[in-house]
Design a protein around this motif. Structure first.
Motif, short mmCIF file in Angstrom:
data_model
loop_
_atom_site.label_atom_id
_atom_site.label_comp_id
_atom_site.label_asym_id
_atom_site.label_seq_id
_atom_site.Cartn_x
_atom_site.Cartn_y
_atom_site.Cartn_z
N SER A 1 0.83 -1.20 0.00
CA SER A 1 0.00 0.00 0.00
C SER A 1 0.87 1.25 0.00
CB SER A 1 -0.93 0.01 1.22
OG SER A 1 -0.16 -0.01 2.41
N MET A 2 0.24 2.40 -0.25
CA MET A 2 0.97 3.66 -0.28
C MET A 2 1.31 4.12 1.14
SD MET A 2 -0.86 5.92 -3.26
CE MET A 2 -2.41 5.96 -2.37
N LEU A 3 2.49 4.68 1.29
CA LEU A 3 2.91 5.23 2.58
C LEU A 3 2.87 6.76 2.48
CD1 LEU A 3 4.09 5.08 5.41
CD2 LEU A 3 6.37 4.92 4.38
N LEU A 4 1.92 7.37 3.18
CA LEU A 4 1.81 8.82 3.26
C LEU A 4 2.29 9.25 4.64
CD1 LEU A 4 -1.72 9.31 1.67
CD2 LEU A 4 0.49 9.63 0.57
N TRP A 5 3.17 10.22 4.67
CA TRP A 5 3.77 10.64 5.94
C TRP A 5 3.79 12.16 6.01
CZ3 TRP A 5 4.58 8.27 10.31
CH2 TRP A 5 5.41 8.84 11.28
N ASP A 6 3.34 12.68 7.15
CA ASP A 6 3.33 14.12 7.38
C ASP A 6 4.27 14.43 8.53
OD1 ASP A 6 2.84 16.79 7.60
OD2 ASP A 6 0.76 16.61 8.29
N ARG A 7 5.44 14.94 8.20
CA ARG A 7 6.42 15.24 9.25
C ARG A 7 5.93 16.36 10.16
NH1 ARG A 7 11.71 16.59 8.41
NH2 ARG A 7 11.93 15.37 6.49
N PHE A 8 5.08 17.24 9.62
CA PHE A 8 4.60 18.38 10.39
C PHE A 8 3.44 18.00 11.32
CE2 PHE A 8 6.68 20.36 6.75
CZ PHE A 8 7.48 21.28 7.39
N ALA A 9 3.04 16.73 11.32
CA ALA A 9 2.02 16.25 12.26
C ALA A 9 2.64 15.46 13.41
CB ALA A 9 1.01 15.37 11.53
N GLN A 10 3.98 15.38 13.44
CA GLN A 10 4.66 14.62 14.48
C GLN A 10 4.98 15.54 15.68
OE1 GLN A 10 4.51 11.44 13.64
NE2 GLN A 10 3.75 12.23 11.69
N ASP A 11 5.58 14.94 16.72
CA ASP A 11 5.92 15.71 17.91
C ASP A 11 6.86 16.87 17.57
OD1 ASP A 11 4.39 14.01 19.37
OD2 ASP A 11 6.05 12.74 20.01
N ASN A 12 7.82 16.63 16.71
CA ASN A 12 8.62 17.70 16.14
C ASN A 12 8.77 17.43 14.65
OD1 ASN A 12 11.27 16.19 15.65
ND2 ASN A 12 11.06 15.91 17.86
N TYR A 13 9.31 18.38 13.93
CA TYR A 13 9.29 18.30 12.47
C TYR A 13 10.66 17.91 11.90
CZ TYR A 13 5.62 21.44 14.06
OH TYR A 13 4.60 22.01 14.77
N LEU B 1 13.86 2.34 5.81
CA LEU B 1 13.11 1.93 6.99
C LEU B 1 12.73 3.18 7.75
CD1 LEU B 1 12.13 -0.47 8.74
CD2 LEU B 1 14.31 -0.34 9.96
N LEU B 2 11.43 3.43 7.86
CA LEU B 2 10.91 4.60 8.57
C LEU B 2 10.69 4.25 10.04
CD1 LEU B 2 9.61 7.44 8.76
CD2 LEU B 2 7.46 6.38 8.03
N LEU B 3 11.31 5.02 10.93
CA LEU B 3 11.16 4.83 12.36
C LEU B 3 10.57 6.09 12.96
CD1 LEU B 3 14.69 3.31 13.15
CD2 LEU B 3 12.62 2.08 12.52
N SER B 4 9.52 5.93 13.75
CA SER B 4 8.93 7.06 14.45
C SER B 4 8.15 6.52 15.64
CB SER B 4 8.00 7.87 13.53
OG SER B 4 7.45 8.98 14.21
N GLY B 5 8.73 6.65 16.83
CA GLY B 5 8.09 6.07 18.00
C GLY B 5 8.06 4.55 17.86
N ARG B 6 6.86 3.98 17.95
CA ARG B 6 6.69 2.54 17.77
C ARG B 6 6.47 2.14 16.32
NH1 ARG B 6 5.94 -0.45 22.31
NH2 ARG B 6 5.72 0.67 24.29
N THR B 7 6.42 3.12 15.44
CA THR B 7 6.20 2.83 14.02
C THR B 7 7.49 2.41 13.35
OG1 THR B 7 4.38 4.42 13.91
CG2 THR B 7 5.41 3.79 11.84
N LYS B 8 7.47 1.27 12.67
CA LYS B 8 8.60 0.80 11.88
C LYS B 8 8.05 0.25 10.58
CE LYS B 8 11.78 -0.43 15.64
NZ LYS B 8 12.63 -1.51 16.21
N ILE B 9 8.33 0.94 9.49
CA ILE B 9 7.77 0.57 8.19
C ILE B 9 8.88 0.60 7.15
CG2 ILE B 9 6.14 1.20 6.37
CD1 ILE B 9 4.32 2.35 8.45
N SER B 10 9.02 -0.48 6.42
CA SER B 10 9.95 -0.53 5.29
C SER B 10 9.21 -0.14 4.02
CB SER B 10 10.54 -1.93 5.15
OG SER B 10 11.34 -2.03 4.00
#
Length: 615
Positions: free
Chosen positions: A233-245, A560-569
């Protein structure tokens, strides 16, 4: 009223046995490995072996099987006391086996050693209260119309299971208990269990998904990063919606980190964000020119940056948002700038002399602590050298001598005049390719300072992305690393994100400031790593063994995207137009260039060898 109510209930009561008989099949025929249920044949497989490591959603290939397949998970919690006793016995048995082998001169058994290490780690985690133990049974019931069709379905399911490193065994002579185990009755009549901890059990949850949560997956400000390697599936990511950018991208040379960074940058521009880039190798020039951005080529004879410039917009008007400490902050930045420029820390005597000389240089230019004077032309580095030369202290004279190459010598071109351009526009790229290697670090610092003044002191709040490519150059200098760290801590206040991109993980992870920059990045991207760096990367980001192997063998561009508990290749996906703008692959650039030459256009002025020589 009561009698009528009883009569009504009596009329609507159901015979449970009769109703269940209607729901069940007309008859059952039990064979050694199969069970005839109505007009269907069923065979049950027992899962006896599991992969060493799993990720959330790893059962999806079985749960989404195209044929009819019933998957049953039976979970039974184990009390802490029983779990501790069980692990104690297991560790004692493994240790005894290991010592017995050593006593008889046998080589170490890798399976025993690995099992002992896993048991010890699990015991310590349970003792710390980080998890619990569960007994889990996993069973698969496959259905088919005929024996041949059932055999094909069983083979297909076993093939999928083997691809997941799952071992299965048929429920021979237990066809009926196996079928009952996979019915929604909560009965485990087979009781073939395996002990799982909390983390492993959570990964087996049948409704888990390797994709982002729904609220993050459809975030309105998200940009397309690529295709999820696990789900497609498509991976959409918004860095400006995270705890910091902020973000950190680590990869070996040639893994595609700049390609991925430019792809996100281009798509961020589509959302209305502004971007500013430190580009040491001119990799962003084509992109900037194609989208109408501003390219500032440091090293060009007509381009200069003055480190004495005060932030723009500093006036005496109380409503202008002026920073009343701007002059003091500028003097402190000059300490950082000169330490990086001279390539060494300044002694206490040199710092004291420099501080007085900087303030005196500003006073000579008519700039004082009064904000009304801050709009006057700023002094130059040559003015500071003259001020140091006029002072009596020996430290001042030594600093003046050390500054001479940057004022009058071969390195003076960048600092020899007032600033010629301001970083304004929706995309600004500072190109440093023409800067000598000896000045690239200080040039990166000057460019980053100019960007920060634009971000923090213009008063306009809008989403901005600041990209520092090849950040290892700045991280090698303690003062440069400290400036980058302060920017990573403060960028969020101004709706800006700092993207640190580097190929040398040791420069980032080998210092406290580097590790602090990583910890202040809510978005972390890891791409293909070298064997020499993988241990440090795995320790810093707490990667599993499977994730380590993935980063060692990942194809070019895979991240490999890491953000908190998120780990997505995922693998980035670009259109042909986007690809042409952001690729820097020499082979592709060479293939897209016309290399035909006529004899009179030979770059070396040599005649064609195939031409006959005139006599």
């Amino acid at each position: 009223m009561k009698l009528r109510r009883r009569d009504s209930l009596a009329q609507t009561s159901l015979d449970a046995r009769n109703e269940l008989a209607r729901l069940g099949p007309d008859g059952l025929e039990v064979q050694a490995r199969t069970l005839a249920v109505g007009n269907q044949l069923a065979a049950t497989l027992i899962v006896t072996g599991y992969p060493a490591e799993v990720v959330p959603g790893w059962l999806d290939p079985l749960l989404t099987y195209a044929g009819r397949l019933d998957v049953a998970l039976h979970i039974e919690p184990v009390s802490n006391a029983a779990a501790a006793q069980q692990l104690k016995r297991q560790r004692a048995r493994l240790e005894s086996s290991r010592r017995s082998g050593l006593h008889h001169g046998r080589l170490d058994d890798p399976d025993t050693e690995a099992a002992a290490a896993d048991a010890a780690e699990l015991a310590y985690r349970l003792a710390r209260g980080e998890g619990k133990l569960f007994r889990l049974g996993l069973y698969l019931t496959v259905y088919g119309r005929t024996e041949e069709h059932l055999a094909e379905e069983v083979a297909s399911v076993q093939s999928i299971a083997e691809s997941l490193l799952v071992s299965t065994a048929p429920a021979t002579y237990r066809a009926l208990p196996g079928w009952l185990t996979t019915l929604p009755l909560g009965l485990d009549t087979l009781r073939v269990r395996r002990t799982f901890d909390t983390e492993a059990l959570a990964a087996c949850f049948p409704f888990a998904s390797p994709d982002l949560p729904a609220d993050a997956a459809i975030a309105p400000g998200g940009v397309l990063y690529g295709i999820n390697s696990a789900s497609g599936s498509m991976l959409l990511w918004d860095r400006f919606a995270q705890d910091n950018y902020n973000s950190v991208t680590l990869a070996r040379s040639g893994a595609g980190k700049s390609y991925l960074t430019k792809l996100e940058l281009l798509r961020q521009l589509f959302t209305g964000a502004e971007a500013m880039v430190i580009d040491p190798e001119d990799e962003y020039v084509t992109l900037a020119e194609s989208v109408g951005g501003t390219v500032i080529r440091l090293g060009d004879p007509e381009v200069r940056l003055n480190p004495f410039d005060l932030p723009a917009g500093q006036t005496a008007d109380p409503g202008s948002g002026a920073d009343h400490d701007a002059l003091t902050r500028r003097a402190l930045f000059l300490h950082t700038f000169l330490a990086v420029l001279l390539g060494s820390d300044l002694s206490a005597a040199e710092r004291a002399v420099l501080d007085r000389a900087v303030l005196a240089t500003y006073r000579r230019a008519g700039i004082t602590g009064d904000p009304a004077t801050w709009t006057r032309p700023a002094p130059l580095l040559a003015d500071l050298a003259d001020e140091l030369g006029s002072m009596d202290e020996s430290a001042a004279g030594e600093l003046a001598i050390r500054l001479d190459p940057f004022v009058k010598g071969s390195h003076s071109r960048l600092f020899s005049g007032p600033t010629t351009t301001r970083p304004t526009g929706h995309l600004v790229v500072f190109c440093l390719r023409e800067i000598p290697d000896e000045l690239k670090t200080v040039s990166m610092l000057l460019a980053l300072d100019a960007i920060w003044r634009q971000v923090a002191h213009t008063g306009a709040r809008r989403r901005r992305l600041v990209v520092v490519d090849e950040a290892w150059r700045l991280m090698q200098e303690p003062h440069g690393a400290r400036f980058l760290f302060r920017m990573s801590k403060s960028a969020r206040k101004y709706w800006a994100g700092l993207a640190v991109v580097t190929q040398d993980g040791d420069d980032v992870l080998g210092s406290e400031l580097g590790r602090a920059i990583v910890s202040n990045a809510a978005t972390q991207l890891l791409m293909r790593q070298s064997p020499q760096a993988i241990e440090q990367i795995a320790t810093a980001f707490r990667l599993s063994r499977g994730e380590r192997h993935h980063l060692l063998s990942a194809p070019r561009g895979c991240a490999l995207l890491l953000s908190g508990r998120t780990k997505i290749s995922f693998s980035p996906v670009a259109s042909s137009q986007e690809h042409d703008l952001i690729t820097t692959d020499p082979a592709e650039l060479h293939a897209g260039t016309d290399h035909t030459h006529t004899p009179d256009k030979d770059p070396y002025g040599l005649p064609e060898l195939t031409e006959p020589r005139s006599r």
